[in-house]
Design an enzyme around this catalytic site. Structure first.
Site, mmCIF file in Angstrom:
data_model
loop_
_atom_site.group_PDB
_atom_site.id
_atom_site.type_symbol
_atom_site.label_atom_id
_atom_site.label_comp_id
_atom_site.label_asym_id
_atom_site.label_seq_id
_atom_site.Cartn_x
_atom_site.Cartn_y
_atom_site.Cartn_z
ATOM 1 N N CYS A 2 121.097 86.459 -1.931
ATOM 2 C CA CYS A 2 120.564 87.710 -2.440
ATOM 3 C C CYS A 2 120.216 87.601 -3.919
ATOM 4 O O CYS A 2 120.462 86.588 -4.562
ATOM 5 C CB CYS A 2 121.590 88.826 -2.245
ATOM 6 S SG CYS A 2 122.160 88.996 -0.528
ATOM 7 N N ARG A 51 118.430 91.873 -0.565
ATOM 8 C CA ARG A 51 119.207 91.176 0.459
ATOM 9 C C ARG A 51 118.382 90.189 1.271
ATOM 10 O O ARG A 51 117.301 90.524 1.754
ATOM 11 C CB ARG A 51 119.846 92.186 1.416
ATOM 12 C CG ARG A 51 120.800 91.536 2.427
ATOM 13 C CD ARG A 51 121.317 92.541 3.437
ATOM 14 N NE ARG A 51 122.332 91.934 4.299
ATOM 15 C CZ ARG A 51 122.724 92.432 5.462
ATOM 16 N NH1 ARG A 51 122.178 93.554 5.919
ATOM 17 N NH2 ARG A 51 123.648 91.819 6.179
ATOM 18 N N ILE A 54 122.020 87.202 6.264
ATOM 19 C CA ILE A 54 122.551 85.986 6.869
ATOM 20 C C ILE A 54 123.714 86.298 7.795
ATOM 21 O O ILE A 54 123.789 85.832 8.926
ATOM 22 C CB ILE A 54 123.021 84.990 5.783
ATOM 23 C CG1 ILE A 54 121.885 84.692 4.787
ATOM 24 C CG2 ILE A 54 123.565 83.709 6.417
ATOM 25 C CD1 ILE A 54 120.737 83.905 5.366
ATOM 26 N N ASN A 76 125.946 88.171 -4.531
ATOM 27 C CA ASN A 76 125.032 87.120 -4.105
ATOM 28 C C ASN A 76 125.869 85.914 -3.690
ATOM 29 O O ASN A 76 126.641 85.392 -4.500
ATOM 30 C CB ASN A 76 124.095 86.739 -5.267
ATOM 31 C CG ASN A 76 123.283 85.490 -4.979
ATOM 32 O OD1 ASN A 76 122.980 85.170 -3.836
ATOM 33 N ND2 ASN A 76 122.918 84.771 -6.025
ATOM 34 N N GLY A 77 125.725 85.441 -2.459
ATOM 35 C CA GLY A 77 126.442 84.241 -2.034
ATOM 36 C C GLY A 77 127.065 84.375 -0.667
ATOM 37 O O GLY A 77 126.716 85.247 0.127
ATOM 38 N N ASP A 101 131.560 89.505 4.398
ATOM 39 C CA ASP A 101 132.330 88.887 3.324
ATOM 40 C C ASP A 101 132.274 89.727 2.055
ATOM 41 O O ASP A 101 133.192 89.683 1.233
ATOM 42 C CB ASP A 101 131.856 87.457 3.064
ATOM 43 C CG ASP A 101 130.354 87.353 2.804
ATOM 44 O OD1 ASP A 101 129.624 88.327 3.080
ATOM 45 O OD2 ASP A 101 129.905 86.281 2.352
ATOM 46 N N ILE A 289 110.774 64.986 2.991
ATOM 47 C CA ILE A 289 109.449 64.843 2.401
ATOM 48 C C ILE A 289 109.115 63.360 2.281
ATOM 49 O O ILE A 289 109.996 62.500 2.351
ATOM 50 C CB ILE A 289 109.364 65.502 1.016
ATOM 51 C CG1 ILE A 289 110.416 64.908 0.087
ATOM 52 C CG2 ILE A 289 109.496 67.006 1.118
ATOM 53 C CD1 ILE A 289 110.236 65.299 -1.336
ATOM 54 N N SER A 361 122.832 70.949 2.431
ATOM 55 C CA SER A 361 122.338 69.832 1.625
ATOM 56 C C SER A 361 123.479 68.861 1.329
ATOM 57 O O SER A 361 124.651 69.181 1.529
ATOM 58 C CB SER A 361 121.720 70.330 0.314
ATOM 59 O OG SER A 361 122.725 70.562 -0.645
#
Length: 626
Positions: A2, A51, A54, A76-77, A101, A289, A361
């Site tokens: 967010c 927002r 998720i 945010n998170g 959460d 990529i 990642s």
């Protein structure tokens, strides 16, 4: 994921919903799904929220409050252990109206106050307003995955996920901090807590801030001590690394929207994909990529790993024409930012976003396990430092280093200037020199005399000395790992990933940067991390049960773009225009040095691509924000 923004008017101000909306809507790409606001006119507080849905799609709207509306949050998170937190808090009498959460954070604040942040396992940046205490509480996750900026002056406190949310307030000063400019020229980024603007600060990673009408308290709540546990055996380390990383990966696969992974074909991303495949019933969606220049192209390795784990694989080919995205990136980063790998990070994010909303990642493996090649070179230099007395070392190697030519057209065997120069330096100065793009006298020759006068005797390397001295570590390798985690990881790598992914509304999660995993890795003795030239030694051994040797032990390539070639060919006119005649170049630099850098690069005498990219990106930033 967010975007958050807000303010606390401490005196002589009033809440302004239109202004709050303007701030929040600068972050629409961070949260394209919904918008929400909280406004308290009596206490002059306002929160905005954008927002990206998720988790808890039905009831997770923000800003969100407790049962009686006295505690509000904009967040945010992701906090991955929120189910366990909810159960614990319910046993203590807290009542929940959502399954998010976000609400777990609200009740955790009620129960534990500032200590609540130590309970959270995840990535986060949030602000809480407590009406009864008349306190504004902000916090940022341990390693800085999620950003949080603020402006504090006697009348008001303003915050946002990005600087542009704060700059949306008309009277905010845009005066430049020239020490930050000096830092940027060396590091490619502005290190926390500074920003390029004097009036705006970053909340450092692993810190919280408590704001009242009369004060602001900024406090560290987490650190990463590198104290080795000498009782750990290699076999035990390998087993426990996989167990902890498997858990860290599994909890990051919790999502109510499509989820995938970045895959470069390197050790870290391949290891994450391997564990994702082990925890998934469906093929993992992977994205990578490719480049036409062979030394930058890892696509073949990514395909190999994708085939090994039967993933649903997608690939995007980056060309010089595609680099036009840098103008968009310069706007998204808000500050001068010159890590050119932001370009491929944007494109792998864009490729992933076509299929998923969340991507895992492999960031963090190099910092945790001494994977960067510079660690090996640094330790080799340190070995010689310890053999040769300081006076003799400085006299001999310092003199030779000054006389040795710096010419990239020479064969590799003759390119020893950096090594010779570093041996003459002390360990901290040498490491700073190794990671700096511009250093010492050359940087001073570039800067305008007025800037030199204003910064006085300021030196970026003093930041490195300060962190190195304070590092909770017993050996040199651990201290420079700690130094990278506190600077490069947070302010370059994680900033790069956050802005590039959020530009396309993609959430990125990093299992290797799980704080439980990092704390365990920090206990591993250095002798297991860097063995000869083999960085990440113990981590590779732990992953042998999943990955073949030709992936684990192939030559490290890094995640870059062929800037050197592009600036001599496809981007020559574009780059030259900004470097030589751009507004920032005229404002901050000396024309003669600019021409010298440009001509040396074009002639092939020196590879000046990093310096030229730094100047070009500074000009692009200047055009948007100065």
């Amino acid at each position: 994921m967010c975007g958050i923004a807000g303010f606390y008017c401490k005196k002589n101000h009033k809440t302004d919903l239109d202004q709050l909306k303007k701030m929040t809507r600068t972050l629409v790409y961070r949260g394209p799904d919904e918008e929400g606001y909280y406004q308290n006119d009596d206490q002059c507080v306002g929160f905005g929220h954008r927002r990206l849905s998720i988790i808890d799609l039905a009831t997770g709207q923000q800003p969100l409050c407790n049962e009686d509306g006295t505690v509000w949050i904009t967040f945010n998170g992701e906090v991955y252990n929120f189910h366990a937190l909810i159960e614990e808090l319910e046993r203590k009498g807290h009542r929940f109206k959502t399954k998010s959460d976000t609400e777990a954070i609200v009740h955790a604040w009620e129960e534990w106050g500032t200590e609540s942040v130590k309970k959270f396992r995840g990535m986060f940046a949030f602000a809480i307003w407590d009406e009864n205490k008349k306190q504004l509480f902000l916090a940022r996750d341990r390693v800085g995955k999620k950003p949080l900026y603020y402006l504090d002056d006697p009348g008001r406190f303003i915050f946002g996920s990005e600087i542009k949310a704060i700059l949306a307030v008309p009277e905010v000063s845009r005066k430049i901090d020239y020490t930050s400019l000096v830092d940027y020229l060396s590091l490619l980024y502005v290190p926390a807590p500074k920003t390029i603007f004097k009036s705006i600060k970053k909340l450092p990673a692993g810190h919280w801030a408590l704001v009242t009408a009369d004060s602001i308290q900024v406090t560290s709540y987490w650190d990463l001590p590198f104290y080795p546990d000498m009782t750990l055996s290699e076999s035990r380390i390998q087993e426990e690394l996989i167990n902890i990383l498997n858990e860290a990966t599994r909890i990051r696969m919790i999502s109510e929207v499509p989820l995938g992974a970045f895959l470069s074909g390197g050790v870290d991303s391949s290891g994450v994909v391997a564990l994702m495949a082990a925890n998934s019933r469906e093929p993992v969606k992977t994205n990578s990529i490719s480049f036409s220049v062979a030394k930058y192209n890892e696509a073949g390795f990514a395909r190999q790993v994708a085939e090994l784990f039967h993933t649903d694989h997608n690939e995007f080919h980056v060309t010089p024409e595609a680099v036009s995205i840098i103008e968009k990136l310069a706007w998204h980063y808000d500050e001068p930012f010159a890590d050119s790998s932001a370009v491929p990070t944007y494109y792998v994010s864009e490729t992933a976003r076509k299929n998923v909303t969340v991507s895992l990642s492999g960031d963090g493996g190099d910092e945790n396990f001494a994977g960067y090649r510079r660690y090996y070179f640094d330790m080799r230099e340190n070995f010689i430092r310890n053999l040769v007395p300081e006076g003799l070392r400085r006299a001999v190697f310092g003199t030779v280093g000054r006389l040795y030519p710096k010419a990239d057209y020479l064969p590799q065997v003759f390119r020893g200037k950096a090594f010779i120069s570093n041996v003459a330096r002390d360990p901290v100065d040498a490491y700073y020199f190794s990671v700096s793009s511009m250093y010492g006298e050359e940087k001073r020759k570039l800067l305008h005399p007025d800037i030199l006068k204003e910064i006085g005797d300021y030196r970026t390397r003093d930041l490195f000395y300060d962190i190195y001295r304070k590092a909770p570590a017993v050996d040199h390798l651990s201290k420079i790992q700690y130094l990278d985690i506190k600077t490069y990881l947070c302010d370059d790598i994680l900033t790069k990933v956050d802005r590039a992914s959020m530009a396309v509304s993609l959430e990125v999660r990093c299992p290797i940067l799980d704080h439980v995993f990092m704390e365990y890795a920090a206990k591993i003795p250095s002798k297991y991390k860097l063995v000869g030239k083999d960085g990440k030694h113990i981590f590779k051994k732990a992953l042998k049960k999943f990955l073949p040797d030709d992936i684990l032990y192939r030559k490290k390539m890094g995640f870059g773009v062929p800037v050197e070639e592009w600036l001599r060919k496809d981007l020559k006119d574009y780059g030259g225009n900004f470097v030589l005649t751009g507004d920032a170049s005229r404002a901050y630099f000396q024309e003669g040095m600019l021409k010298k850098l440009w001509n040396e690069h074009q002639s092939g005498l020196r590879n000046r691509s990093t310096e030229l990219w730094i100047i070009m990106m500074l000009n692009l930033w200047y055009r948007n924000f100065a």
